[in-house]
Design an enzyme around this catalytic site. Structure first.
Site, short mmCIF file in Angstrom:
data_model
loop_
_atom_site.label_atom_id
_atom_site.label_comp_id
_atom_site.label_asym_id
_atom_site.label_seq_id
_atom_site.Cartn_x
_atom_site.Cartn_y
_atom_site.Cartn_z
N HIS A 22 0.83 -1.21 0.00
CA HIS A 22 0.00 0.00 0.00
C HIS A 22 0.88 1.27 0.00
CE1 HIS A 22 -3.55 2.44 1.49
NE2 HIS A 22 -2.53 3.21 1.87
N GLU A 23 1.79 1.34 0.95
CA GLU A 23 2.59 2.56 1.09
C GLU A 23 3.50 2.77 -0.11
OE1 GLU A 23 1.81 4.68 3.19
OE2 GLU A 23 0.59 3.43 4.49
N HIS A 50 1.89 4.63 -2.80
CA HIS A 50 1.93 6.09 -2.66
C HIS A 50 3.25 6.65 -3.20
CE1 HIS A 50 -1.79 6.43 -0.54
NE2 HIS A 50 -1.39 5.85 0.57
N GLU A 97 -6.42 7.44 -1.81
CA GLU A 97 -6.12 6.11 -1.29
C GLU A 97 -6.42 4.99 -2.28
OE1 GLU A 97 -4.44 5.45 1.39
OE2 GLU A 97 -4.31 7.59 1.76
N TYR A 99 -13.59 6.61 2.77
CA TYR A 99 -13.04 5.27 3.01
C TYR A 99 -13.70 4.25 2.08
CZ TYR A 99 -12.52 0.73 5.04
OH TYR A 99 -12.30 -0.61 5.19
ZN LIG Z 1 -2.43 5.29 2.28
#
Ligand SMILES: [Zn+2]
Length: 739
Positions: free
Chosen positions: A525-526, A529, A554, A667
């Site tokens: 996930h990170e 980014h 996200e 979300y």
């Molecule tokens: Zn994130």
């Protein structure tokens, strides 16, 4: 120009929430909420000291060669120059403010005949860019410096920059220059037009369009709000509530947990804190006695109550008043205007549809929990209460699915995971990563990598890895932007630099660092980014990297979490560190998936209850009914998830109410887009390894950032209109009963 009051700032790359996130902030990416006040506002920085080009001999230094190669592509790769003393931090603040004021003065002094796109609109983006560089760098220093005095100085610096930047919104001289330029009715296109339109929109949203007395009223309300919100969040942070239990009352809670220092406080006395998420979860997940679970939940719902309910009333009333003064029906309409969803009604309809679609699954899950409780208690009429669901979800995991996620750790030695993930990202996005020596390291084991295009060799950016915990370091997982992408005034492109800050278990003398499956998912996930930051080609910093709408940012990273659940992906790197021939048994992964799906109804209904509460408070509370804050929030929570005990105040400890500000819906919104986007890979010949899908992702999502409407980018990537079906399928909603 600023990004707009109370808007989520430029880089909120938070991971929205975790299964266990009863705490006000999620475990991943938490930093970004702290920096919102800074990042949401305009400011400026001195040209010197932000970045430094370090030239080494290219024949011997790969980093220098990388930098020289960048010149061929009319781009520039620079490393941040990190402040290493409190005095240097202070100097940066002073220079940033002085240079920012000077740059704004220069715009304000332009005469009507002198204004053009470059010296007003573009210059404001440049000023914001330089400010962002300083605040991003200080933000990273605050979270990673090994020197406590430097960390404290950085915290102080960020507060000062934030306070200064608030006033810059209301520079009438600057606004006059921008208006004079708008008066020329410029014929702009594409990204230039978007920058122009959004700059004007920001001024309007700050109230600069209003008559002076009304504009002053908005400014005053904003200042009051800043203070009230800080107080609310401080109260959440400081709130504490200790409970004492006997061993018998804690039956079911693991002994090794109870034996920990500070918990066993007497011969038969255990002290647990409702404000420590880990304590809370251990009790709610494991305590066999219902009274114990109930007591813990009620204690958490009382945290910060006396201080924060009155504050929340004031915050919501002021937000409502600001929105009305600016011409919006509600604060939720105001807040969502700049996001994908555009207005509160669309967000509410999305959530309500999802809520209805989840009803059959939610009912079935609750009935399964209830049957378990009937067996436990012998009471045929037992009901599942809000303090029960975690316990029975955990029991279900253990008994029906036989899941022990810990047994997966042996398959995830740190280096294997990292190498495996790099191989996948390099392959699908057509990249090459190379380790180079960082000229400056804030810790000894800091790693620095170059990123280039695999085919052409074009340098694209750099990323740092700071992977293990230490005293005083940020204690979750996040990607930090440090240098953002931007087309510089001299025509060269500034390539980005970012850092991954993680807290993996450190290696032990007898075994390597072994990651949990959840940590593997997190790093996928990170690192997503980081790709979003580095692969940008947007001209303006306002639109570059992860500076995309808050309800989209996200989605790409949430999509990439799927990779960590795919057997083929995992088999490409995961293997037992004691015997690498051993791959993850399919049954374990299947059990893990099945157990996740088994409580998806409860999980999402709970998320929806927070999101709908957030929107209800930001659409229905006005000056005339502020006293309804608590009853309204409890009513929504009870209606969407499980009934809240009467006279409790969950909302008082829910920091997302101020942090997200009518944004919690994002979300589920981003999750739905993530599931939709994942289908592009899933339907491609090479699945999650597919290079064409990856190339499209790079070109249509990462490269463009927010330089065009994000809806257009998503559809171009999908090659079709958006669909909710993949998300419904993923969460186990039968589409015949779906929204
Ligand atoms: Zn994130």
């Amino acid at each position: 120009m600023l990004n707009g009051f109370l808007n989520i700032g430029r880089r909120p790359t938070l991971r929205f929430a975790l299964e266990c996130s009863d705490q006000p902030f999620s475990l991943r990416d938490m930093f970004f909420w702290k920096s919102l006040t800074v990042t949401a506002l305009l400011a400026a920085l001195t040209g010197c000291g932000t970045v430094r080009t370090i030239w080494f001999h290219p024949a011997t230094d790969p980093l220098a060669a990388f930098q020289q190669r960048a010149a061929k592509y009319h781009s520039v790769v620079t490393l941040p120059e990190f402040e290493t003393t409190p005095a240097a931090v202070q100097a940066t603040v002073d220079q940033t403010i002085a240079a920012g004021n000077a740059a704004l003065d220069a715009i304000g002094q332009l005469r009507a005949g002198e204004v053009n796109f470059h010296n007003t609109i573009r210059e404001l983006d440049d000023i914001a860019y330089r400010f962002q560089g300083a605040s991003d760098r200080l933000g990273l220093i605050e979270q990673t410096s090994t020197n406590a005095a430097v960390r404290d100085a950085a915290t102080d610096a960020i507060k000062k920059l934030s306070a200064w930047s608030v006033g810059t919104d209301y520079r009438e001289d600057v606004y006059a220059a921008v208006k004079a330029y708008a008066g020329t009715q410029p014929a702009l296109e594409g990204e230039d037009k978007k920058l122009f339109d959004e700059t004007l929109r920001d001024y309007r949203r700050a109230g600069l369009d209003l008559p002076k007395d009304q504009r002053d009223a908005v400014e005053k309300l904003r200042q009051e709000l800043t203070a009230l919100e800080t107080d609310f969040e401080d109260n959440v942070t400081k709130a504490t509530n200790s409970l004492k239990f006997t061993k018998a009352e804690l039956a079911g809670v693991p002994d090794e947990f109870l034996a920990q220092q500070g918990i066993k406080t007497g011969a038969d006395e255990y002290t647990l804190k409702a404000n420590i998420t880990f304590h809370y979860i251990m009790v709610e997940d494991n305590a066999q006695r219902e009274a114990t679970r109930r007591r813990m939940l009620v204690a958490q719902c009382e945290l910060a109550r006396d201080e924060n309910i009155p504050l929340l009333q004031k915050i919501l009333v002021r937000r409502d008043e600001v929105a009305h003064r600016l011409g919006y029906a509600s604060f939720a309409d105001y807040a969502t205007e700049t996001r994908m969803v555009k207005n509160a009604a669309t967000a509410i309809a999305f959530l309500e549809n999802l809520k209805a679609g989840l009803q059959p699954k939610f009912d079935a899950e609750l009935e399964e929990f209830r049957q378990m409780k009937v067996r436990d208690t012998g009471d045929a009429n037992a009901k599942i209460c809000v303090w029960d669901w975690r316990y029975y979800a955990n029991q279900l995991k253990k008994t029906k699915y036989n899941v022990d996620a810990e047994q997966l750790r042996v398959y995830f030695p740190y280096q294997r995971v990292l190498d495996g993930m790099f191989t996948i990202y390099q392959r699908i996005f057509g990249l090459k990563f190379e380790r180079v020596e960082a000229p400056y390291k804030w810790i000894g084991d800091l790693q620095l990598y170059t990123v280039s295009d695999r085919k052409s060799g074009e340098p694209l950016g750099l990323f740092y890895l700071d992977m293990y915990p230490r005293e005083g370091k940020y204690n979750h997982f996040a990607q930090f932007g440090i240098v953002e992408g931007k087309l510089l005034a001299d025509g060269r492109y500034q390539r980005p630099v970012c850092a991954l800050v993680c807290n993996f278990p450190p290696p032990q003398p007898d075994k390597p660092s072994l990651l949990s499956h959840d940590e593997v998912e997190t790093v996928f996930h990170e690192f997503g980014h980081a790709m979003h930051t580095i692969l940008t080609r947007a001209k303006y910093s306002r639109f570059s990297g992860t500076s995309v709408p808050q309800d989209f940012v996200e989605a790409p990273s949430q999509m990439l979490e799927n990779w960590a659940w795919d057997k083929t992906v995992l088999d490409s790197f995961a293997a037992d560190y004691r015997d690498p021939r051993k791959k993850i048994p399919r049954e374990i992964l299947d059990q893990l998936k099945a157990s996740r799906l088994a409580t998806m109804g409860m999980y999402y209904r709970r998320q929806l209850s927070f999101a709908l509460m957030d929107l209800a408070l930001h659409t229905q509370i006005h000056a005339t009914n502020a006293a309804d804050v608590l009853p309204l929030s409890n009513r929504v929570l009870s209606d969407v998830a499980l009934p809240m005990p009467p006279d409790t105040a969950f909302v008082a400890y829910f920091g997302h109410i101020t942090g997200y500000g009518a944004g919690y819906y994002g979300y589920a919104w981003a999750d739905a887009i993530a599931a939709d986007m994942a289908t592009v890979f899933e339907n491609s010949p090479d699945g999650y390894f597919d290079q064409q899908a990856g190339r499209r992702m790079r070109n249509e999502i990462y490269a463009v950032g927010d330089s065009r409407d994000i809806n257009v980018s998503i559809e171009k990537f999908l090659g079709r209109p958006r669909s909710l079906e993949p998300f419904l399928k993923k969460i186990g909603v039968n589409s015949t009963t779906s929204p």
